[in-house]
Structures are given as structure tokens and as C-alpha cells.
Motif scaffolding. Sequence first.
Motif, mmCIF file in Angstrom:
data_model
loop_
_atom_site.group_PDB
_atom_site.id
_atom_site.type_symbol
_atom_site.label_atom_id
_atom_site.label_comp_id
_atom_site.label_asym_id
_atom_site.label_seq_id
_atom_site.Cartn_x
_atom_site.Cartn_y
_atom_site.Cartn_z
ATOM 1 N N ALA A 74 -59.431 3.144 -19.550
ATOM 2 C CA ALA A 74 -58.636 3.276 -20.769
ATOM 3 C C ALA A 74 -58.948 4.583 -21.484
ATOM 4 O O ALA A 74 -58.041 5.260 -21.989
ATOM 5 N N GLU A 75 -60.229 4.965 -21.516
ATOM 6 C CA GLU A 75 -60.582 6.223 -22.173
ATOM 7 C C GLU A 75 -60.016 7.419 -21.423
ATOM 8 O O GLU A 75 -59.413 8.321 -22.020
ATOM 9 N N MET A 76 -60.208 7.459 -20.097
ATOM 10 C CA MET A 76 -59.749 8.604 -19.320
ATOM 11 C C MET A 76 -58.220 8.673 -19.270
ATOM 12 O O MET A 76 -57.642 9.767 -19.314
ATOM 13 N N ALA A 77 -57.548 7.514 -19.213
ATOM 14 C CA ALA A 77 -56.081 7.506 -19.134
ATOM 15 C C ALA A 77 -55.446 8.027 -20.405
ATOM 16 O O ALA A 77 -54.436 8.745 -20.363
ATOM 17 N N THR A 78 -56.021 7.690 -21.558
ATOM 18 C CA THR A 78 -55.454 8.175 -22.823
ATOM 19 C C THR A 78 -55.887 9.605 -23.118
ATOM 20 O O THR A 78 -55.176 10.333 -23.815
ATOM 21 N N CYS A 387 -65.313 2.797 -4.999
ATOM 22 C CA CYS A 387 -65.511 4.249 -5.071
ATOM 23 C C CYS A 387 -64.753 4.833 -6.266
ATOM 24 O O CYS A 387 -65.293 5.641 -7.028
ATOM 25 N N ALA A 388 -63.500 4.401 -6.442
ATOM 26 C CA ALA A 388 -62.691 4.904 -7.552
ATOM 27 C C ALA A 388 -63.277 4.496 -8.898
ATOM 28 O O ALA A 388 -63.317 5.291 -9.846
ATOM 29 N N PHE A 389 -63.747 3.255 -9.012
ATOM 30 C CA PHE A 389 -64.315 2.784 -10.272
ATOM 31 C C PHE A 389 -65.577 3.563 -10.639
ATOM 32 O O PHE A 389 -65.781 3.910 -11.804
ATOM 33 N N VAL A 390 -66.424 3.826 -9.656
ATOM 34 C CA VAL A 390 -67.645 4.612 -9.901
ATOM 35 C C VAL A 390 -67.273 6.003 -10.392
ATOM 36 O O VAL A 390 -67.874 6.532 -11.341
ATOM 37 N N ALA A 391 -66.259 6.613 -9.770
ATOM 38 C CA ALA A 391 -65.844 7.968 -10.144
ATOM 39 C C ALA A 391 -65.337 8.015 -11.582
ATOM 40 O O ALA A 391 -65.671 8.935 -12.340
ATOM 41 N N VAL A 392 -64.526 7.030 -11.998
ATOM 42 C CA VAL A 392 -63.973 7.042 -13.353
ATOM 43 C C VAL A 392 -65.078 6.843 -14.386
ATOM 44 O O VAL A 392 -65.088 7.511 -15.433
ATOM 45 N N ALA A 393 -66.018 5.952 -14.103
ATOM 46 C CA ALA A 393 -67.143 5.757 -15.023
ATOM 47 C C ALA A 393 -67.971 7.031 -15.131
ATOM 48 O O ALA A 393 -68.422 7.411 -16.222
ATOM 49 N N ALA A 394 -68.163 7.717 -14.000
ATOM 50 C CA ALA A 394 -68.896 8.988 -14.017
ATOM 51 C C ALA A 394 -68.129 10.040 -14.812
ATOM 52 O O ALA A 394 -68.730 10.856 -15.521
ATOM 53 N N CYS A 395 -66.797 10.025 -14.720
ATOM 54 C CA CYS A 395 -65.977 10.965 -15.494
ATOM 55 C C CYS A 395 -66.198 10.785 -16.997
ATOM 56 O O CYS A 395 -66.268 11.766 -17.750
ATOM 57 N N VAL A 396 -66.303 9.529 -17.442
ATOM 58 C CA VAL A 396 -66.546 9.262 -18.858
ATOM 59 C C VAL A 396 -67.877 9.873 -19.294
ATOM 60 O O VAL A 396 -67.962 10.549 -20.327
ATOM 61 N N LEU A 397 -68.928 9.663 -18.497
ATOM 62 C CA LEU A 397 -70.254 10.173 -18.851
ATOM 63 C C LEU A 397 -70.274 11.699 -18.871
ATOM 64 O O LEU A 397 -70.807 12.318 -19.806
ATOM 65 N N VAL A 398 -69.699 12.316 -17.840
ATOM 66 C CA VAL A 398 -69.691 13.780 -17.757
ATOM 67 C C VAL A 398 -68.857 14.371 -18.889
ATOM 68 O O VAL A 398 -69.262 15.358 -19.536
ATOM 69 N N SER A 399 -67.705 13.793 -19.157
ATOM 70 C CA SER A 399 -66.834 14.292 -20.216
ATOM 71 C C SER A 399 -67.494 14.170 -21.585
ATOM 72 O O SER A 399 -67.379 15.083 -22.424
ATOM 73 N N ARG A 400 -68.178 13.074 -21.842
ATOM 74 C CA ARG A 400 -68.850 12.897 -23.135
ATOM 75 C C ARG A 400 -69.933 13.945 -23.333
ATOM 76 O O ARG A 400 -70.152 14.427 -24.453
ATOM 77 N N ARG A 401 -70.630 14.310 -22.257
ATOM 78 C CA ARG A 401 -71.698 15.319 -22.355
ATOM 79 C C ARG A 401 -71.138 16.733 -22.417
ATOM 80 O O ARG A 401 -71.590 17.568 -23.208
ATOM 81 N N ARG A 402 -70.144 17.009 -21.576
ATOM 82 C CA ARG A 402 -69.612 18.365 -21.469
ATOM 83 C C ARG A 402 -68.763 18.745 -22.680
ATOM 84 O O ARG A 402 -68.808 19.872 -23.157
ATOM 85 N N ASP A 403 -67.958 17.804 -23.166
ATOM 86 C CA ASP A 403 -67.028 18.101 -24.255
ATOM 87 C C ASP A 403 -67.017 16.934 -25.246
ATOM 88 O O ASP A 403 -66.041 16.183 -25.340
ATOM 89 N N PRO A 404 -68.103 16.778 -25.999
ATOM 90 C CA PRO A 404 -68.227 15.601 -26.877
ATOM 91 C C PRO A 404 -67.189 15.543 -27.990
ATOM 92 O O PRO A 404 -66.912 14.461 -28.520
ATOM 93 N N ASP A 405 -66.605 16.696 -28.360
ATOM 94 C CA ASP A 405 -65.655 16.725 -29.476
ATOM 95 C C ASP A 405 -64.200 16.641 -29.029
ATOM 96 O O ASP A 405 -63.287 16.767 -29.853
ATOM 97 N N ALA A 406 -63.962 16.433 -27.728
ATOM 98 C CA ALA A 406 -62.589 16.350 -27.228
ATOM 99 C C ALA A 406 -61.872 15.141 -27.835
ATOM 100 O O ALA A 406 -62.501 14.135 -28.174
ATOM 101 N N ARG A 407 -60.570 15.264 -27.986
ATOM 102 C CA ARG A 407 -59.791 14.168 -28.564
ATOM 103 C C ARG A 407 -59.719 13.003 -27.589
ATOM 104 O O ARG A 407 -59.307 13.166 -26.435
#
Length: 465
Positions: A74-78, A387-407
Motif C-alpha cells: 500500500a505504501e509503495m503503490a501510493t 520473492c516479490a513480497f520480500v522485495a516490496v518490504a525491502a523497498c519500503v525500508l530502503v526508501s525510508r532511509r534513502r528519502d525519508p521526506d518523500a511524499r
Amino acid sequence: MSLLRRKTIHAQPPEQQLARTLSWPHLVALGVGAIVGTGILTLIGVGADRAGPAVILAFVVAGAICACAALCYAEMATMIPASGSAYTYSYATLGEVIAWVVGWSLILEYSLVVSTVAVGWSGYAVGFLKGLGVTVPAALANGPGLGGVVNLPAVAIIALVAGLLMLGTRESARVNTVLVLIKIVTLALFVGVALPHFDAANLHPFTPYGFGSPTGAGGVKYGVMGAAAIIFFAFYGFDAISTAAEEAKNPERDLAIGIVGSMLACTAIYMIVATAAVGALSYMRFGSSPEPLALILRELGQPKVATVIAAAAAVALPTVLLAFLYGQSRIFLVMARDGFLPQALAKVSKRGVPARITAMTAVFVAVIAGLAPLDVIASLANAGTLCAFVAVAACVLVSRRRDPDARRPFRTPFAFVVAPLAILGCLYLFTSLQVRTQVAFLGWNALGLLVYFLYARSRAEIARA
């Protein structure tokens, strides 16, 4: 470093833009249609056979892991409202080669699900026609693996669903909603008949094989976690909603409601149905049945209701085909845009649907359904989804660290707890799969990497130029 180059999400040219025709009720129906299918109708028996009455707990475990993954989706899709699901999120966040592995795994998941469900529907259809006095020759009702020539009914239902999708997304969504309602009414009928026969004695012993996943004869995994690894098949499908990002009227709102809403609804449905099933009849009497719900009703002296449920299941089963064929065609569409497939396939029709890629996808899965033996390999779909579920969860973690202020229109609550739980849960479920499934999945991705380095990588370079 080119292996980890990331994709920039931008607006598509007019000839590749999809029509925005879906609202959140359509997306919830799409998710429920994909999730509530053969899983609850058949896997409750397999789960009970491997966990006993604790199959209820196995549904909780599988549902909890999928809920964590759904929140990440839900976070990555929006945040990235573009088609492609986990493949697109991985390309934008983790890098190209990881995105390719995820996309390659999604091809495995969606192709096998569509093909397996089509073959299952074919069995229902052939039996139904036989009851009407119409006999389909065995050579045309089975693939070569079962002594036939081609499974014609399976090919026909894929062609029918693909034609509906090519007609228009809104039109297919309306048909899907009606069929989903039929499925919900069918399961409610089962619960209404079975629940009055609930007997607490049928729940003892509750965990005859323990909580873990001990290995039995033939490498079969038992216990709550062993059952959860199989029951997991009954939950996934909500990821198909994320492929509708470019066709949602208000993606920032509708995608989150669709993903989380369908997961909550399906978890509640599964828990109620599982409780009614194991409470009405001892798991030892229906655990090995290919049609456990119908068997329970017959044992309770309700053969007519059992027939109604079997017929309704056959009528509504194409919703699973529709959701997954829809999802796979959108993933192929995005891979074509990125150059991994011929870019001419990314062109949309006057109705705003990717007719070319839908037709290609239908041909691809129809060949598998019509000719390939799917008995053992179908479990590979679970591995591709994990595999897909692990990747999306990893995307959330990486995105939060790399760009914490993103909308982030939807923020995963307690992301640094929920996302790791999704990753660890999926990895544990992967270890609970049979060894031959794990080996086959690794072999599939080794082949995928070979295709990437020999073919796809250079095409992506050309597309970027």
C-alpha cells in the motif's frame, strides 16, 4: 554499477497511457476475486491434513505475514502510482538486476496461477457438461502429461477472459464484481449450514503435528508452519491490485483501500470458513479431499447444498483468472516499456487497454495450460510470490532511509517493524516449502539471470538511449 541503476518514473506518451476507469470498490472486488478462489475451496483440506484443527492458526499465520506485506504494498503503490507492481517498485528503489529477478519471479507466479486455475476450471466444466449429456473427448480435455493432446476447455476459458479484458477494464471489472458477490454468497451459505453443527470435540487434539514444520514421507511438511506455507497460496492476489495503479481514478486513495481492504475482508472470510469447517467435521474425514467443503456438507446430510456450492464455485472461478491475467498483462506492459520486451507491445488500444500485450499474455499462459503438466510445478507460484513480497518490504525500508521526506500518501504503520516481519515471515515460509520447490525456484532464476545478461540488459540500454 549499471546493474543497480534505478528507473525514474515519469508520465507515459499518449499511445501508452491506460484509461483511468477504476474506483476503490472495483479494486477491492479485484483483490477479493483474486484471493478468494481455489485456495479456500481446496487448500483448507490440505491444510487440515497437515496441521489438524490448528489449520485455523495456520490461516492466522499466513494472513498475518500477508497483512504485513499488504501494508508495504500500500505504501509503495501510493508512493509510485505506476503499473508493474513489485517489479516497478524494485526498479525505482533497488536497481535493475533486482527488478529483473522480481519481474522474472512474477512471470512464474502469474503464469502458473492462471494456468493452474484454468486447468482446474476445465475439470469442473468437463464434469458439468457430462452431466448435461455432452462428453468432451479425453484427448481434448487433458494435456500430454495426462495422456491427451490439448486441454481445450482450459485454453477456451483463458481466451474468453482475455477477450473480456480487451473489451475494456471497466466492463471486465463490473463482471468481476458480480462473480465475486456470487463467491461470497456461496461461502456464506456454507457457513450458515455448517456452523450449527459445530462440535468442540472436533478441535481435539488441536495441534497433532506441532507448531513447526516437521518433514514427513515424501518431503511433505507438516505442523502449523508447514500448513501455512501451503495455505499462503490462498491469500496472495492482492498484489494484482497494485498493477492497476495507472487505471485507478484516485490512486493515492483507491490503491491503499483496495489492497488493505481486500486483505482484511479475505482474512475474516477465511477465519470464519475454517472455523465452521473444522468444527463441523473431524479434519481426518475431509483433510485429504479435493473438495473439502462439499464433502463436509454431504457428511452433514446436505447434498443439494453441496451441489449448489460446487456449481457456484465453477461459475465464479474465472474471477481468479481475470485478476491474475490482468496483473500479468500489466507487468508485461511495463517490461515492454522498459525495453525488456518489444516496445510495440506497450501500445494501448482506443479503449485505453493494452490489447496487444493482453493477447500475447493469453497465448503464453494458454500454451502452458493446454500442454504442460502442472501437478508438481504449480507450487513454484508460492516461491515467486514470496520473492516479490520480500522485495516490496525491502523497498519500503530502503526508501525510508534513502528519502525519508518523500511524499507518502499511505504510510506503513511501524514500518521498521512491519517490513522486517514481512521479510522474515516470507523467508521462513520459503524454508517450509518442499526442497524440490526451492531448488526449482533457484533454477528458474538462474535461467532468468542468463536471459538478462544475454538479451534483456542490452535491450534496456537501447530503450534508455
